[in-house]
Design a protein around this motif. Sequence first.
Motif, PDB file in Angstrom:
ATOM      1  N   SER A  33      -8.154   7.612   1.404  1.00  0.00           N
ATOM      2  CA  SER A  33      -8.992   8.705   0.887  1.00  0.00           C
ATOM      3  C   SER A  33      -8.420   9.271  -0.415  1.00  0.00           C
ATOM      4  O   SER A  33      -9.150   9.865  -1.200  1.00  0.00           O
ATOM      5  N   ARG A  34      -7.105   9.035  -0.636  1.00  0.00           N
ATOM      6  CA  ARG A  34      -6.496   9.447  -1.906  1.00  0.00           C
ATOM      7  C   ARG A  34      -6.963   8.545  -3.046  1.00  0.00           C
ATOM      8  O   ARG A  34      -6.864   8.880  -4.195  1.00  0.00           O
ATOM      9  N   GLY A  35      -7.408   7.330  -2.632  1.00  0.00           N
ATOM     10  CA  GLY A  35      -7.912   6.376  -3.597  1.00  0.00           C
ATOM     11  C   GLY A  35      -6.866   5.562  -4.304  1.00  0.00           C
ATOM     12  O   GLY A  35      -5.718   5.779  -4.289  1.00  0.00           O
ATOM     13  N   PHE A  76      -4.630  -1.386  16.690  1.00  0.00           N
ATOM     14  CA  PHE A  76      -3.608  -2.255  16.085  1.00  0.00           C
ATOM     15  C   PHE A  76      -2.351  -1.534  15.613  1.00  0.00           C
ATOM     16  O   PHE A  76      -1.321  -2.165  15.395  1.00  0.00           O
ATOM     17  N   VAL A  77      -2.463  -0.232  15.403  1.00  0.00           N
ATOM     18  CA  VAL A  77      -1.321   0.543  14.892  1.00  0.00           C
ATOM     19  C   VAL A  77      -1.189   1.830  15.703  1.00  0.00           C
ATOM     20  O   VAL A  77      -2.161   2.268  16.326  1.00  0.00           O
ATOM     21  N   PRO A  78       0.011   2.461  15.700  1.00  0.00           N
ATOM     22  CA  PRO A  78       0.137   3.742  16.390  1.00  0.00           C
ATOM     23  C   PRO A  78      -0.784   4.786  15.753  1.00  0.00           C
ATOM     24  O   PRO A  78      -1.109   4.669  14.560  1.00  0.00           O
ATOM     25  N   PRO A  79      -1.213   5.812  16.512  1.00  0.00           N
ATOM     26  CA  PRO A  79      -2.169   6.802  15.996  1.00  0.00           C
ATOM     27  C   PRO A  79      -1.747   7.437  14.668  1.00  0.00           C
ATOM     28  O   PRO A  79      -2.580   7.576  13.754  1.00  0.00           O
ATOM     29  N   ALA A  80      -0.463   7.794  14.531  1.00  0.00           N
ATOM     30  CA  ALA A  80      -0.028   8.455  13.298  1.00  0.00           C
ATOM     31  C   ALA A  80      -0.090   7.503  12.104  1.00  0.00           C
ATOM     32  O   ALA A  80      -0.321   7.926  10.969  1.00  0.00           O
ATOM     33  N   VAL A  81       0.099   6.206  12.359  1.00  0.00           N
ATOM     34  CA  VAL A  81       0.009   5.226  11.268  1.00  0.00           C
ATOM     35  C   VAL A  81      -1.455   5.065  10.843  1.00  0.00           C
ATOM     36  O   VAL A  81      -1.760   4.974   9.646  1.00  0.00           O
ATOM     37  N   ALA A  82      -2.371   5.076  11.823  1.00  0.00           N
ATOM     38  CA  ALA A  82      -3.800   5.004  11.491  1.00  0.00           C
ATOM     39  C   ALA A  82      -4.167   6.190  10.594  1.00  0.00           C
ATOM     40  O   ALA A  82      -4.901   6.036   9.600  1.00  0.00           O
ATOM     41  N   ALA A  83      -3.627   7.350  10.908  1.00  0.00           N
ATOM     42  CA  ALA A  83      -3.891   8.551  10.095  1.00  0.00           C
ATOM     43  C   ALA A  83      -3.286   8.395   8.698  1.00  0.00           C
ATOM     44  O   ALA A  83      -3.927   8.762   7.700  1.00  0.00           O
ATOM     45  N   ASP A  84      -2.072   7.819   8.615  1.00  0.00           N
ATOM     46  CA  ASP A  84      -1.429   7.583   7.306  1.00  0.00           C
ATOM     47  C   ASP A  84      -2.311   6.684   6.434  1.00  0.00           C
ATOM     48  O   ASP A  84      -2.486   6.934   5.251  1.00  0.00           O
ATOM     49  N   VAL A  85      -2.835   5.603   7.057  1.00  0.00           N
ATOM     50  CA  VAL A  85      -3.647   4.642   6.301  1.00  0.00           C
ATOM     51  C   VAL A  85      -4.931   5.321   5.803  1.00  0.00           C
ATOM     52  O   VAL A  85      -5.306   5.189   4.642  1.00  0.00           O
ATOM     53  N   LYS A  86      -5.573   6.089   6.702  1.00  0.00           N
ATOM     54  CA  LYS A  86      -6.806   6.800   6.331  1.00  0.00           C
ATOM     55  C   LYS A  86      -6.554   7.746   5.167  1.00  0.00           C
ATOM     56  O   LYS A  86      -7.305   7.795   4.201  1.00  0.00           O
ATOM     57  N   ARG A  87      -5.450   8.487   5.289  1.00  0.00           N
ATOM     58  CA  ARG A  87      -5.098   9.454   4.246  1.00  0.00           C
ATOM     59  C   ARG A  87      -4.868   8.736   2.925  1.00  0.00           C
ATOM     60  O   ARG A  87      -5.324   9.156   1.872  1.00  0.00           O
ATOM     61  N   HIS A  88      -4.176   7.636   3.007  1.00  0.00           N
ATOM     62  CA  HIS A  88      -3.865   6.876   1.806  1.00  0.00           C
ATOM     63  C   HIS A  88      -5.142   6.371   1.127  1.00  0.00           C
ATOM     64  O   HIS A  88      -5.290   6.467  -0.094  1.00  0.00           O
ATOM     65  N   MET A 148       0.845  -1.195   0.000  1.00  0.00           N
ATOM     66  CA  MET A 148       0.000   0.000   0.000  1.00  0.00           C
ATOM     67  C   MET A 148       0.884   1.249   0.000  1.00  0.00           C
ATOM     68  O   MET A 148       0.611   2.218  -0.700  1.00  0.00           O
ATOM     69  N   PHE A 149       1.961   1.193   0.794  1.00  0.00           N
ATOM     70  CA  PHE A 149       2.853   2.344   0.931  1.00  0.00           C
ATOM     71  C   PHE A 149       4.157   2.102   0.174  1.00  0.00           C
ATOM     72  O   PHE A 149       4.721   0.994   0.244  1.00  0.00           O
ATOM     73  N   ALA A 150       4.635   3.140  -0.528  1.00  0.00           N
ATOM     74  CA  ALA A 150       5.927   3.055  -1.207  1.00  0.00           C
ATOM     75  C   ALA A 150       7.011   2.874  -0.147  1.00  0.00           C
ATOM     76  O   ALA A 150       6.824   3.244   1.013  1.00  0.00           O
ATOM     77  N   VAL A 151       8.132   2.321  -0.576  1.00  0.00           N
ATOM     78  CA  VAL A 151       9.180   2.019   0.403  1.00  0.00           C
ATOM     79  C   VAL A 151       9.666   3.277   1.144  1.00  0.00           C
ATOM     80  O   VAL A 151       9.924   3.222   2.349  1.00  0.00           O
ATOM     81  N   ALA A 152       9.712   4.415   0.442  1.00  0.00           N
ATOM     82  CA  ALA A 152      10.150   5.659   1.098  1.00  0.00           C
ATOM     83  C   ALA A 152       9.174   6.055   2.210  1.00  0.00           C
ATOM     84  O   ALA A 152       9.572   6.530   3.275  1.00  0.00           O
ATOM     85  N   GLU A 153       7.884   5.813   1.963  1.00  0.00           N
ATOM     86  CA  GLU A 153       6.863   6.126   2.981  1.00  0.00           C
ATOM     87  C   GLU A 153       6.987   5.188   4.179  1.00  0.00           C
ATOM     88  O   GLU A 153       6.865   5.596   5.339  1.00  0.00           O
TER      89      GLU A 153
END
Length: 163
Positions: free
Chosen positions: A161-163, A147-159, A46-51
Amino acid sequence: MTKRIAVYPGTFDPLTLGHLDIIRRGAHLADTLVIGVTTNPSKEPMFAVAERLAMVKREVDGIPGNIDVVEFDSLLMDFAEAQGAAMILRGLRAVADFEYEFQMAGMNQQLNDDIETVFLMADVSLQPIASKLVKEIARYGGNIEKFVPPAVAADVKRHLSRG
Ligand code: ADP
């Protein structure tokens, strides 16, 4: 005395509380813990390696011990050797992990018998957590904050919503 370096390889797509628990234990066990973030295009992350690299770096900040976070795209044993590692850390969850991990450790032993694979168990409450399920739950709009730290949950949500 030589410093004991351990490599903890993974995809970390995304980093979970299970991974972080293994990282805490690993950092306690080794003089230096090198977290190897694989590019792993075959898993279509889901996330690029840099992310993922940035995510892991951010979340391990503050964990006691010497922790390096490094991207790698080679054979695990070559990466571990290049890092000067004495051991590779893997987390074991359920029986389902066992067969794959057993095979991989066996083959890696044949590639380099000087580097030991060491298995650690996360805290019992964190053992069922898997990145794959976290992504599935999030895709269906479920809450992944346990299951994940708060900032990671936000990363996943953001990702998502970008579609
Ligand atoms: P990989 O693609 O190599 O399986 P992962 O990022 O999924 O990479 O996992 C890296 C390591 O962390 C693996 O050894 C995996 O078994 C372990 N791991 C993942 N989640 C947990 C957990 N909840 N408890 C213990 N170990 C875990």
